[in-house]
Design an enzyme around this catalytic site. Sequence first.
Site: not given
Ligand code: XIL
Length: 355
Positions: A170, A247, A275
Site C-alpha cells: 500500500e 477487497h 486478499e
Molecule cells: C487487516 C487484518 O485482516 C485485520 O485483522 C487487522 O486488524 C487490520 O489489517 N490490507 C492489508 C491487510 O494488506 O494486512 C489488512 O489486514 C487488510 C487490508
Amino acid sequence: MRGPRWGVLTLLGAMSCGSGGAPDINGPASPAPASADTIPLRTLVAQRGRHIGTAGDRGFRYTGSDLTRFRRLLAREFDLVTPENDMKHERIHPARTQYRFEPADSILAFADSAGLRVRGHPLVWHRQLASWLTSGSWTPTEARALLQDHVTTVVGHYRGRLLAWDVVNEALADDGSLRPGLWLDLVGRDYIELAFRAARAADPAVALFYNDYNIEGVNVKSDSAYALLREFRARGVPIDGVGLQAHFVAGGVPATLGQNISRFAALGLKVHITELDIRVPIPATAAMLQTQAQNYRDVVQTCLSYPACEVVSVWGLTDRESWIPSAFPGFGDALLFDASYQPKGAYFGVYDALK
Ligand code: XIL
C-alpha cells in the site's frame, strides 16, 4: 441450510455434487469436512497449476474443537496460507532489538504438516507499525538502517520457506501519488527500492511482490503502480510480482480486471490475487449472495485465463474470522464459508470456476 445452497448450485449450473446420502454437514461440533461431498478446492486448483489460499491467525488461536475444525477445513480446501497479522511489524518486531517469530512460526509449522505453501505479508507498510518505531524520532540515516534491519532479519528468518513476500504494501494513494507514511516521510521515495533490494539479498529465491488495493482494475492508481513496477523492471530492481488485494463489494468487481492482469503480466511479473473478499450489506439478501457467488466465480475465471496469475487467496477462512464487519460496519458475509463453517454460494462459485 440445504435450500439456499442448492439454489445457488442451480443458478451457477453444471455442478456435480453428491446428492442422496450426503453426510450431515450441519452438526456444529462435527470434525467432518464442511463440504465432504465436493472435491477440495486445492485438488481442483492443483490440476490448473495454481494455488488457492486463505489468511488466518485469529483462527489459529482457537482452542479445542474450534481449533480442530478451523485447521481441518483450512487444510482440506486450501494449499496456501498467509498470516493475517502475525508477520506485521508491530507483532514480529515488538521492541527495537527484539523480534517475536513464534506466532508466525507456528502457522508455518501447520502449513508444513498440511502441505501448504505460505505467503509472507507484509515487510514494509505504513500501518501496524510497532509503537517504539512510530514514537521515536529518527534521522533519515537511522530510518534507512531500521528498514534494512527489519527486512533483512525477517526475510532471513524465513529464507527458503516461503512462496512469496509482500515486500511493500500500500505505498500508493488513490490518486496514484506516493502515500505519506513513516517510511516515505523519513527515508524518502527510495524506501521502496531499498526494501526490495534488502529482501532479495536476504532470500535469493523467494518471489518478491508489491501489494496494494484499488489496483485491481485499470484506473489512475493502478496506472501509477504499473509505471513504478515497469521502471523497477527496467532498472533491474528485484521484483517478481504484483499483489492485487481485491477487497471488493458485491457487484463491484472491476470489468477491467483481466486487462489489468494482462498488462502487469506483460512486464514479466507474476500476479497474485492476495486478499480477496467480496462483502455484502448485512443482513445479506439471497440476491446479494447470488451476485457475490457470481463475482467469486468471475474473479477466479479471470485469473485462470492468464498464466501469470498463479494465486487466488481469500482474506480469511470463514465469516466468523473475517475482518470485514469491524473494518466496514454494515457489511459482512464476505468469504467462502459462513460462520458455522458451511460452504456458501461463494464457495461453489470458486468451485465452478476451477472445475
Ligand atoms: C487487516 C487484518 O485482516 C485485520 O485483522 C487487522 O486488524 C487490520 O489489517 N490490507 C492489508 C491487510 O494488506 O494486512 C489488512 O489486514 C487488510 C487490508
